[in-house]
Design a protein around this motif. Structure first.
Motif, PDB file in Angstrom:
ATOM      1  N   ARG A  48       7.116   6.565 -13.835  1.00  0.00           N
ATOM      2  CA  ARG A  48       5.916   6.433 -14.334  1.00  0.00           C
ATOM      3  C   ARG A  48       5.825   5.010 -15.203  1.00  0.00           C
ATOM      4  N   ALA A  49       6.865   4.613 -15.747  1.00  0.00           N
ATOM      5  CA  ALA A  49       6.958   3.534 -16.714  1.00  0.00           C
ATOM      6  C   ALA A  49       7.120   2.362 -15.696  1.00  0.00           C
ATOM      7  N   GLU A  50       7.669   2.335 -14.557  1.00  0.00           N
ATOM      8  CA  GLU A  50       7.790   1.023 -13.844  1.00  0.00           C
ATOM      9  C   GLU A  50       6.497   0.910 -12.982  1.00  0.00           C
ATOM     10  N   LEU A  51       5.669   1.821 -12.618  1.00  0.00           N
ATOM     11  CA  LEU A  51       4.743   1.694 -11.827  1.00  0.00           C
ATOM     12  C   LEU A  51       3.724   0.793 -12.038  1.00  0.00           C
ATOM     13  N   PRO A  52       3.314   0.588 -13.515  1.00  0.00           N
ATOM     14  CA  PRO A  52       2.385  -0.732 -13.565  1.00  0.00           C
ATOM     15  C   PRO A  52       2.701  -1.774 -13.197  1.00  0.00           C
ATOM     16  N   SER A  53       4.007  -2.101 -13.181  1.00  0.00           N
ATOM     17  CA  SER A  53       4.673  -3.475 -12.920  1.00  0.00           C
ATOM     18  C   SER A  53       4.616  -3.636 -11.436  1.00  0.00           C
ATOM     19  N   ILE A  54       5.093  -2.550 -10.754  1.00  0.00           N
ATOM     20  CA  ILE A  54       4.857  -2.570  -9.459  1.00  0.00           C
ATOM     21  C   ILE A  54       3.540  -2.891  -8.838  1.00  0.00           C
ATOM     22  N   ASN A  55       2.770  -2.107  -9.403  1.00  0.00           N
ATOM     23  CA  ASN A  55       1.333  -2.097  -9.167  1.00  0.00           C
ATOM     24  C   ASN A  55       0.823  -3.830  -9.092  1.00  0.00           C
ATOM     25  N   LYS A  56       1.223  -4.361 -10.297  1.00  0.00           N
ATOM     26  CA  LYS A  56       0.991  -5.692 -10.501  1.00  0.00           C
ATOM     27  C   LYS A  56       1.446  -6.430  -9.529  1.00  0.00           C
ATOM     28  N   LEU A  57       2.604  -6.283  -9.044  1.00  0.00           N
ATOM     29  CA  LEU A  57       3.218  -6.965  -7.933  1.00  0.00           C
ATOM     30  C   LEU A  57       2.630  -6.966  -6.643  1.00  0.00           C
ATOM     31  N   TYR A  58       2.478  -5.503  -6.291  1.00  0.00           N
ATOM     32  CA  TYR A  58       1.490  -5.228  -5.242  1.00  0.00           C
ATOM     33  C   TYR A  58       0.468  -5.879  -4.987  1.00  0.00           C
ATOM     34  N   ASN A  59      -0.316  -5.933  -6.146  1.00  0.00           N
ATOM     35  CA  ASN A  59      -1.859  -6.864  -6.125  1.00  0.00           C
ATOM     36  C   ASN A  59      -1.554  -8.089  -5.935  1.00  0.00           C
ATOM     37  N   GLN A  60      -0.578  -8.785  -6.407  1.00  0.00           N
ATOM     38  CA  GLN A  60      -0.349 -10.095  -6.301  1.00  0.00           C
ATOM     39  C   GLN A  60       0.159 -10.266  -4.595  1.00  0.00           C
ATOM     40  N   PHE A  61       0.830  -9.590  -3.975  1.00  0.00           N
ATOM     41  CA  PHE A  61       1.133  -9.835  -2.679  1.00  0.00           C
ATOM     42  C   PHE A  61       0.589  -8.853  -1.376  1.00  0.00           C
ATOM     43  N   LYS A  62      -0.314  -8.036  -1.857  1.00  0.00           N
ATOM     44  CA  LYS A  62      -0.897  -6.935  -1.057  1.00  0.00           C
ATOM     45  C   LYS A  62      -1.580  -7.695   0.353  1.00  0.00           C
ATOM     46  N   ASN A  80       4.996  15.545  -1.736  1.00  0.00           N
ATOM     47  CA  ASN A  80       3.904  16.188  -2.062  1.00  0.00           C
ATOM     48  C   ASN A  80       2.879  15.052  -1.712  1.00  0.00           C
ATOM     49  N   LEU A  81       2.493  14.638  -0.809  1.00  0.00           N
ATOM     50  CA  LEU A  81       1.560  13.609  -0.481  1.00  0.00           C
ATOM     51  C   LEU A  81       0.190  13.725  -1.494  1.00  0.00           C
ATOM     52  N   PRO A  82      -0.618  14.755  -1.311  1.00  0.00           N
ATOM     53  CA  PRO A  82      -1.853  14.962  -1.984  1.00  0.00           C
ATOM     54  C   PRO A  82      -1.708  14.607  -3.501  1.00  0.00           C
ATOM     55  N   LYS A  83      -0.655  15.404  -3.899  1.00  0.00           N
ATOM     56  CA  LYS A  83      -0.369  14.996  -5.253  1.00  0.00           C
ATOM     57  C   LYS A  83      -0.123  13.762  -5.744  1.00  0.00           C
ATOM     58  N   SER A  84       0.595  12.950  -4.962  1.00  0.00           N
ATOM     59  CA  SER A  84       1.012  11.702  -5.197  1.00  0.00           C
ATOM     60  C   SER A  84      -0.142  10.870  -4.935  1.00  0.00           C
ATOM     61  N   ILE A  85      -0.833  11.096  -4.315  1.00  0.00           N
ATOM     62  CA  ILE A  85      -2.019  10.026  -3.995  1.00  0.00           C
ATOM     63  C   ILE A  85      -3.094  10.179  -5.295  1.00  0.00           C
ATOM     64  N   LYS A  86      -3.311  11.529  -5.649  1.00  0.00           N
ATOM     65  CA  LYS A  86      -4.146  11.969  -6.711  1.00  0.00           C
ATOM     66  C   LYS A  86      -3.497  11.163  -8.139  1.00  0.00           C
ATOM     67  N   PHE A  87      -2.277  11.164  -8.169  1.00  0.00           N
ATOM     68  CA  PHE A  87      -1.784  10.611  -9.257  1.00  0.00           C
ATOM     69  C   PHE A  87      -2.022   9.176  -9.308  1.00  0.00           C
ATOM     70  N   MET A  88      -1.692   8.462  -8.125  1.00  0.00           N
ATOM     71  CA  MET A  88      -2.016   6.843  -8.126  1.00  0.00           C
ATOM     72  C   MET A  88      -3.392   6.742  -8.320  1.00  0.00           C
ATOM     73  N   ALA A  89      -4.340   7.319  -7.826  1.00  0.00           N
ATOM     74  CA  ALA A  89      -5.814   7.289  -8.031  1.00  0.00           C
ATOM     75  C   ALA A  89      -6.217   7.470  -9.530  1.00  0.00           C
ATOM     76  N   ASP A  90      -5.331   8.556  -9.842  1.00  0.00           N
ATOM     77  CA  ASP A  90      -5.937   8.879 -11.400  1.00  0.00           C
ATOM     78  C   ASP A  90      -5.622   7.642 -12.507  1.00  0.00           C
ATOM     79  N   ARG A  91      -4.479   6.970 -11.991  1.00  0.00           N
ATOM     80  CA  ARG A  91      -3.894   6.057 -13.001  1.00  0.00           C
ATOM     81  C   ARG A  91      -4.549   4.505 -12.528  1.00  0.00           C
ATOM     82  N   LYS A  92      -5.247   4.446 -11.553  1.00  0.00           N
ATOM     83  CA  LYS A  92      -5.787   3.218 -11.114  1.00  0.00           C
ATOM     84  C   LYS A  92      -4.830   2.293 -10.080  1.00  0.00           C
ATOM     85  N   HIS A  93      -3.723   2.890  -9.726  1.00  0.00           N
ATOM     86  CA  HIS A  93      -2.984   2.156  -8.904  1.00  0.00           C
ATOM     87  C   HIS A  93      -3.106   2.216  -7.480  1.00  0.00           C
ATOM     88  N   GLU A  94      -3.360   0.989  -6.771  1.00  0.00           N
ATOM     89  CA  GLU A  94      -3.731   1.021  -5.434  1.00  0.00           C
ATOM     90  C   GLU A  94      -2.556   1.103  -4.201  1.00  0.00           C
TER      91      GLU A  94
END
Length: 188
Positions: free
Chosen positions: A90-104, A119-133
């Motif tokens: 959870r702590a590193e996801l924002p930095s990975i999201n920033k990297l992803y947005n730079q290179f997506k 548990n793909l549905p749970k993970s997708i919801k988790f990402m969406a709730d935190r605005k990670h793309e």
């Protein structure tokens, strides 16, 4: 009066420690702060390793589309194993999201964020709730232990020739300048 102040400070300290221990988002917040001051910087040293046979290592996305790592040869592959319950993840996801947005939109770099719990549905919801793309996948085959041995989070990067270029077990700040330079070198 001195006794009351001492008790209040002790109570607040204990409450803070309990919060950090039992609330994953609180622990992740603390770790993220430590990342920002440079404590968890990934060590990026380009290593020459033999080409690995990536065929048969498969992942699926929410649409059921299967991605075989072998089919991605010729591209840099950023592969991250994580779980929703894991505070370092959870702590590193924002930095990975920033990297992803730079290179997506970069066709020479592919990102695979693999939910270690499958548990793909749970993970997708988790990402969406935190605005990670970031695109979330689940493993559809056995993952060789040299890629993922169960330690979370684990990040592996393969170069364009299918060789290990980077592996980190544990938290890291992937949005730092050194790491971005490392990714750009791998793409050349």
């Amino acid at each position: 009066m001195k006794f009351i102040k001492k008790n209040i400070v002790s109570t607040l300290l204990i409450a803070f420690l309990l919060l950090i221990i039992f609330v994953p988002d609180a622990k992740a917040f603390l770790m993220r702060g430590l990342m920002e001051v440079g404590l968890f910087s990934p060590k990026v040293e380009k290593t020459e390793t033999p080409k690995m046979d990536l065929s048969g290592i498969k992942f699926s996305n929410a649409k059921g589309e299967i991605t075989d790592l072998h089919s991605l040869e010729g591209k840099v592959i950023f592969l991250n194993f994580w779980a929703t319950w894991c505070p370092p993840c959870r702590a590193e996801l924002p930095s990975i999201n920033k990297l992803y947005n730079q290179f997506k939109n970069d066709k020479d770099l592919v990102f695979l964020f693999v939910d270690a719990d499958s548990n793909l549905p749970k993970s997708i919801k988790f990402m969406a709730d935190r605005k990670h793309e970031m695109p979330v996948y689940k493993a559809e085959s056995q993952i060789p232990e040299q890629i993922f041995s169960g330690s979370l989070p684990t990040t592996v990067i393969f170069d364009k020739k299918g060789r290990f270029a980077f592996k980190n077990e544990g938290i890291a700040n992937y949005a730092n300048k050194k790491f971005i330079e490392f990714i750009n070198q791998l793409k050349k």
